[in-house]
Write an enzyme that holds these catalytic residues in place. Structure first.
Site, PDB file in Angstrom:
ATOM      1  N   PRO A 166      11.468  -2.064  -3.002  1.00  0.00           N
ATOM      2  CA  PRO A 166      11.943  -0.890  -2.263  1.00  0.00           C
ATOM      3  C   PRO A 166      11.724   0.410  -3.037  1.00  0.00           C
ATOM      4  O   PRO A 166      11.883   0.446  -4.261  1.00  0.00           O
ATOM      5  CB  PRO A 166      13.443  -1.170  -2.122  1.00  0.00           C
ATOM      6  CG  PRO A 166      13.780  -2.060  -3.278  1.00  0.00           C
ATOM      7  CD  PRO A 166      12.548  -2.866  -3.582  1.00  0.00           C
ATOM      8  N   GLY A 167      11.338   1.444  -2.320  1.00  0.00           N
ATOM      9  CA  GLY A 167      11.197   2.766  -2.932  1.00  0.00           C
ATOM     10  C   GLY A 167      12.123   3.742  -2.235  1.00  0.00           C
ATOM     11  O   GLY A 167      13.183   4.129  -2.733  1.00  0.00           O
ATOM     12  N   CYS A 211      -0.548  29.253   2.474  1.00  0.00           N
ATOM     13  CA  CYS A 211      -1.449  29.851   3.459  1.00  0.00           C
ATOM     14  C   CYS A 211      -1.938  28.813   4.450  1.00  0.00           C
ATOM     15  O   CYS A 211      -3.134  28.486   4.486  1.00  0.00           O
ATOM     16  CB  CYS A 211      -2.623  30.482   2.736  1.00  0.00           C
ATOM     17  SG  CYS A 211      -2.133  31.973   1.939  1.00  0.00           S
ATOM     18  N   GLU A 212      -1.049  28.246   5.202  1.00  0.00           N
ATOM     19  CA  GLU A 212      -1.358  27.285   6.259  1.00  0.00           C
ATOM     20  C   GLU A 212      -0.305  27.487   7.338  1.00  0.00           C
ATOM     21  O   GLU A 212       0.894  27.466   7.027  1.00  0.00           O
ATOM     22  CB  GLU A 212      -1.179  25.833   5.769  1.00  0.00           C
ATOM     23  CG  GLU A 212      -2.074  25.388   4.666  1.00  0.00           C
ATOM     24  CD  GLU A 212      -3.488  25.037   5.118  1.00  0.00           C
ATOM     25  OE1 GLU A 212      -3.650  24.596   6.271  1.00  0.00           O
ATOM     26  OE2 GLU A 212      -4.399  25.250   4.312  1.00  0.00           O
TER      27      GLU A 212
HETATM   28  C1  LIG Z   1       2.820  -2.098  -2.274  1.00  0.00           C
HETATM   29  C2  LIG Z   1       3.983  -1.247  -1.952  1.00  0.00           C
HETATM   30  N1  LIG Z   1       5.208  -1.681  -2.321  1.00  0.00           N
HETATM   31  C3  LIG Z   1       6.310  -0.929  -2.065  1.00  0.00           C
HETATM   32  C4  LIG Z   1       6.236   0.286  -1.424  1.00  0.00           C
HETATM   33  C5  LIG Z   1       7.493   1.077  -1.198  1.00  0.00           C
HETATM   34  O1  LIG Z   1       7.745   1.274   0.129  1.00  0.00           O
HETATM   35  P1  LIG Z   1       9.089   2.013   0.600  1.00  0.00           P
HETATM   36  O2  LIG Z   1       9.200   3.257  -0.173  1.00  0.00           O
HETATM   37  O3  LIG Z   1       8.890   2.231   2.034  1.00  0.00           O
HETATM   38  O4  LIG Z   1      10.212   1.063   0.310  1.00  0.00           O
HETATM   39  C6  LIG Z   1       4.988   0.766  -1.025  1.00  0.00           C
HETATM   40  C7  LIG Z   1       4.864   2.059  -0.322  1.00  0.00           C
HETATM   41  O5  LIG Z   1       3.885   2.475   0.154  1.00  0.00           O
HETATM   42  C8  LIG Z   1       3.829  -0.020  -1.292  1.00  0.00           C
HETATM   43  O6  LIG Z   1       2.604   0.393  -0.963  1.00  0.00           O
END
Ligand SMILES: Cc1ncc(COP(=O)(O)O)c(C=O)c1O
Length: 434
Positions: free
Chosen positions: A291-292, A361-362
């Site tokens: 998870p990120g 500038c967009e």
């Molecule tokens: C291989 C992989 N693992 C984990 C993540 C994390 O995903 P998230 O931030 O949606 O949990 C990503 C995000 O692109 C990813 O490419």
């Protein structure tokens, strides 16, 4: 309001009990601000949920969401692994003393320089993304006389119904090995013959900001059936299943109940894996997730200062801040929605419908196309919520705008953990040829 925010007696917004007006004055704007306790809490929630439902697991934080040296320290202290996707992220982790045996190394086109660095310093899991990468690694691991623990990234053919740019597990994808025509199994089989690769298992990541459990459960099932087929054909048990990241989070108050919670998600995937394994009589694999966004997004906000306020009569009022698509490209990239508050006048009348735009500038440099705020004026502090993930890490120097610094709030105190860029930083790499 999202995360740990309150309004104090001065009608100022507080994040983790710290007044954002004081933060803006002390550190300047624009600025990324994180609530450290919230980050640690979501990491713990993942680990605790797994502990309740599964025996053998690892939670690897996906550094691409937000990474810096101090974040590596937090990930280490919270006993998570770390997913990196480039030589740069690996280098940051390595130089922050993050244990290399807990690093998962990703990338659909790892360069020779990146491969060399990781082979030299070591890695927890190397995720092979293509047949070409396997052929490079076979030679290079042999040359370096090392044995690399590997996973194989597969594309399970699942559509997670999220934005096309963050969908990664469909059949038509630049990532991973296709299940079509036996490509994935033939590639893994080839690796089994090498004494320099230790084949541990398979990986998939179907996409990001996913708001239902169903695609995750489908992906788990497809992956386990693949593992079972592989065992039947080649007599080899793949012992690890990495399901990637992807759990979505609310960006707006009205979406607070739309997303499965971390414990619900973890429980559901553990249950599914156990059910399918039982049906197939497959030994429970070690389960890994990456998870990120669901770890950092809610903990982060961006503080800006309002500058130009311009009314186009009968059309729209534009409120320009001292940042924009350079520190948050997500609206222009995916049409991402955000909510914001005036940090120095949270509650007030009259409310005006305005567009919050940046200074680039967009014309597409918009942060929030429509929001009601109490008549913003130059000098106001504007706080955009839910910018913890994919903002700092996607920031650019377009228009030579310096990237903001990062502060972490903890126990009522604010610490600078990434200094803001200066104009000097912007010209440091330039060379005039003789
Ligand atoms: C291989 C992989 N693992 C984990 C993540 C994390 O995903 P998230 O931030 O949606 O949990 C990503 C995000 O692109 C990813 O490419």
């Amino acid at each position: 309001m999202l995360g740990n925010k309150t309004v104090n007696a001065k009608n100022h917004l507080e994040i983790a009990n710290v007044d954002v007006v004081d933060i803006a004055e002390k550190f300047g704007t624009p600025l990324y601000v994180f609530d450290e306790a919230l980050i640690r809490a979501s990491m713990r929630t993942y680990r605790e949920a797994f502990t309740r439902h599964y025996t053998d697991f690892e939670v690897a934080y996906a550094g691409k969401a937000f990474l810096c040296s101090y974040m590596c320290q937090i990930v280490r202290e919270e006993n998570l692994w770390l997913d990196v996707v480039s030589g740069g992220e690996y280098y940051l982790a390595y130089t922050s003393d993050f244990p290399t045996e807990r690093i998962i190394f990703h990338g659909n086109n790892k360069t020779e320089e990146e491969r060399k660095l990781v082979l030299k310093e070591g890695v927890g899991r190397w995720v092979i993304d293509s047949e070409w990468e396997l052929s490079c690694l076979l030679e290079e691991a042999k040359g370096a006389s090392v044995t690399v623990p590997v996973l194989f990234r597969l594309t399970p053919g699942i559509d997670p119904h999220t934005h096309a740019y963050i969908t990664t597990g469909k059949i038509d994808s630049k990532f991973g090995l296709s299940l079509l025509e036996g490509i994935a199994e033939k590639t893994i089989k080839k690796a089994l013959d090498s004494s320099h690769l230790e084949v541990r298992g398979v990986h998939c990541h179907i996409g990001s900001q996913i708001d239902t459990l169903e695609p995750f459960l489908k992906a788990a099932e497809v992956m386990l059936r693949f593992m079972d087929d592989f065992r039947r054909k080649y007599g080899y048990t793949l012992v690890e299943l990495d399901l990637g990241g992807g759990l979505g989070v609310p960006y707006l108050d009205q979406d607070q109940d739309r997303f499965p919670s971390i414990p619900t998600y973890v429980e559901a995937i553990c249950k599914k894996v156990k059910e399918v394994c039982q049906e197939l009589s497959y030994p429970l694999p070690r389960l890994i997730v990456e998870p990120g966004r669901s770890i950092v997004n809610l903990a982060g906000s961006t503080i800006y200062r309002v500058g130009t306020v311009k009314e186009v009569p009968g059309v729209r009022k534009y409120v320009a801040v001292d940042g924009g698509m350079t520190d948050n490209p997500r609206h222009i990239l995916y049409g991402a929605k955000y909510q914001a508050w005036l940090g120095n006048r949270v509650k007030g009348d009259p409310l005006e419908r305005v567009a919050v735009v940046g200074k680039c500038c967009e014309s597409g440099d918009v942060l929030i196309p429509e929001i009601e705020l109490p008549a913003p004026c130059p000098g106001d502090v504007l706080v955009v919520e839910g910018t913890g993930a994919y903002n700092h890490s996607m920031a650019s120097n377009y228009n030579l705008i310096p990237r903001p610094g990062v502060i972490f709030l903890k126990d009522g105190k604010a610490e600078l953990i990434v200094r803001p860029e200066s104009f000097c930083d912007l010209v440091r790499r330039d060379i005039i040829p003789e």
